[in-house]
Design a protein around this motif. Structure first.
Motif, short mmCIF file in Angstrom:
data_model
loop_
_atom_site.label_atom_id
_atom_site.label_comp_id
_atom_site.label_asym_id
_atom_site.label_seq_id
_atom_site.Cartn_x
_atom_site.Cartn_y
_atom_site.Cartn_z
N ALA A 1 -27.54 -69.08 -8.95
CA ALA A 1 -28.21 -68.09 -9.97
C ALA A 1 -27.32 -66.95 -10.30
N ARG A 2 -26.49 -66.63 -9.22
CA ARG A 2 -25.61 -65.46 -9.75
C ARG A 2 -24.63 -65.97 -10.67
N ARG A 3 -24.04 -67.07 -10.33
CA ARG A 3 -23.02 -67.60 -11.43
C ARG A 3 -23.51 -67.81 -12.58
N SER A 4 -24.76 -68.20 -12.88
CA SER A 4 -25.61 -68.39 -14.13
C SER A 4 -25.64 -66.93 -14.79
N ARG A 5 -26.06 -65.91 -13.99
CA ARG A 5 -26.20 -64.62 -14.54
C ARG A 5 -24.88 -64.03 -15.29
N MET A 6 -23.89 -64.39 -14.32
CA MET A 6 -22.43 -63.85 -14.60
C MET A 6 -22.10 -64.48 -16.01
N LYS A 7 -22.31 -65.90 -15.99
CA LYS A 7 -21.85 -66.78 -17.13
C LYS A 7 -22.61 -66.20 -18.27
N LYS A 8 -24.03 -65.92 -18.22
CA LYS A 8 -24.83 -65.40 -19.39
C LYS A 8 -24.14 -64.19 -19.73
N GLN A 9 -23.85 -63.23 -18.92
CA GLN A 9 -23.48 -61.88 -19.13
C GLN A 9 -22.14 -61.97 -20.07
N GLN A 10 -21.27 -62.57 -19.59
CA GLN A 10 -19.94 -63.11 -20.06
C GLN A 10 -20.12 -63.44 -21.52
N HIS A 11 -21.05 -64.31 -21.78
CA HIS A 11 -21.49 -64.97 -23.21
C HIS A 11 -21.92 -63.84 -24.05
N LEU A 12 -22.87 -63.11 -23.54
CA LEU A 12 -23.25 -61.87 -24.03
C LEU A 12 -22.28 -60.86 -24.60
N ASP A 13 -21.50 -60.54 -23.66
CA ASP A 13 -20.22 -59.73 -23.84
C ASP A 13 -19.29 -60.29 -25.12
#
Length: 146
Positions: free
Chosen positions: A37-49
């Motif tokens: 879940a942490r990796r998924s949130r980080m990936k989503k945040q990177q995509h948003l950035d």
């Protein structure tokens, strides 16, 4: 200790050990799920950035294109204005030439002398008629590099 007690005690240890193994698996799965879940949130945040950066870049590019369009439009207005002035001058000069030719024609008739009065070329009378056919101008997107 009797054999029966030993078996019960061993059976209890086996059950306790299987619960411990089950709890350990459950705990590892929870840790794994949390990490996933942490990796998924980080990936989503990177995509948003990345999307935010791309939006900013596109807005900047849009601003530059608008400035270019404004500049080209201003040039167009300047050329259109200059073209109107030139057309008015052509009309005025053509009228003068026709008047002078009329005066020469009258002077020729009155004096009896023949004057060579050139005809006014059609290109002066109709400046919008080009002497050559209109050729299409090839345009490409590379023309407006910035």
């Amino acid at each position: 200790m009797s054999t029966k007690q030993q078996t019960t005690s061993s059976g209890s240890d086996v059950v306790d050990q299987s619960y411990a193994t089950l709890d350990e698996r459950k705990r590892k799965r929870m840790i794994s799920n949390r990490e996933s879940a942490r990796r998924s949130r980080m990936k989503k945040q990177q995509h948003l950035d990345g999307l935010i950066a791309q939006t900013s870049q596109l807005q900047e590019e849009n601003k530059k294109l608008e400035q270019m369009i404004d500049g080209v439009y201003q040039l167009y207005l300047n050329f259109a204005s200059e073209n109107s002035v030139l057309r008015a001058q052509v009309t005025e000069l053509t009228d003068r030439l026709q008047s002078l030719n009329s005066v020469l024609q009258i002077a020729s008739e009155v004096s009896g002398m023949a004057f060579d009065i050139p005809l006014i070329p059609d290109s002066l009378l109709e400046p919008w008629q080009l002497p050559c056919p209109i050729q299409p101008i090839p345009v490409s997107a590379d023309m407006f590099q910035y």
